[in-house]
Design a protein around this motif. Structure first.
Motif, PDB file in Angstrom:
ATOM      1  N   ILE A 126      43.183  47.347  53.569  1.00  0.00           N
ATOM      2  CA  ILE A 126      42.065  48.140  53.046  1.00  0.00           C
ATOM      3  C   ILE A 126      41.419  48.934  54.169  1.00  0.00           C
ATOM      4  N   LEU A 133      42.276  49.488  44.050  1.00  0.00           N
ATOM      5  CA  LEU A 133      41.062  49.905  44.751  1.00  0.00           C
ATOM      6  C   LEU A 133      40.116  50.683  43.840  1.00  0.00           C
ATOM      7  N   LEU A 137      35.846  44.238  48.700  1.00  0.00           N
ATOM      8  CA  LEU A 137      36.992  44.967  48.147  1.00  0.00           C
ATOM      9  C   LEU A 137      38.251  44.108  48.132  1.00  0.00           C
ATOM     10  N   PHE A 160      33.689  54.441  49.502  1.00  0.00           N
ATOM     11  CA  PHE A 160      33.370  53.154  50.131  1.00  0.00           C
ATOM     12  C   PHE A 160      31.914  53.143  50.609  1.00  0.00           C
ATOM     13  N   SER A 199      40.058  43.468  44.695  1.00  0.00           N
ATOM     14  CA  SER A 199      41.349  44.140  44.515  1.00  0.00           C
ATOM     15  C   SER A 199      42.545  43.225  44.753  1.00  0.00           C
ATOM     16  N   ALA A 215      38.396  48.223  41.777  1.00  0.00           N
ATOM     17  CA  ALA A 215      37.424  47.474  42.583  1.00  0.00           C
ATOM     18  C   ALA A 215      36.160  48.297  42.821  1.00  0.00           C
ATOM     19  N   PHE A 216      36.320  49.604  42.988  1.00  0.00           N
ATOM     20  CA  PHE A 216      35.162  50.492  43.161  1.00  0.00           C
ATOM     21  C   PHE A 216      34.472  50.788  41.833  1.00  0.00           C
TER      22      PHE A 216
END
Length: 82
Positions: free
Chosen positions: A31, A49, A20, A10, A24, A52-53
């Motif tokens: 989160i 997640l 995020l 993060f 996501s 999303a990253f």
């Protein structure tokens, strides 16, 4: 690439919790709980997640990161001679 904790991923990405949540489709409160180690994400949450990253799911450590002693200290206070 070495496995990193989710909070480190993060920080490295520079994304916000709102970013995020949008990417996501997860609730921002969930989160946040995952990032600080209060909630271990489900397999579906992990997939969302990681996507999303933009990193493989295997590159993230998903377990709790808060030591039980720390939780107890904050909840009850540290006794003398503990």
């Amino acid at each position: 690439m070495p496995i990193r904790t989710i909070d480190l991923v993060f920080e490295e990405t520079g994304l916000s919790i709102e970013d995020l949540a949008e990417r996501s489709k997860l609730d921002g409160k969930r989160i946040e709980a995952i990032l600080v180690g209060r909630w271990t994400p489900s397999p579906d949450e992990r997939e969302r997640l990681a996507a999303a990253f933009g990193v493989p799911i295997e590159d993230i450590s998903w377990g709790h990161s808060m030591a039980p002693r720390v939780i107890r200290y904050h909840r009850f206070g540290l006794r003398d001679g503990f």
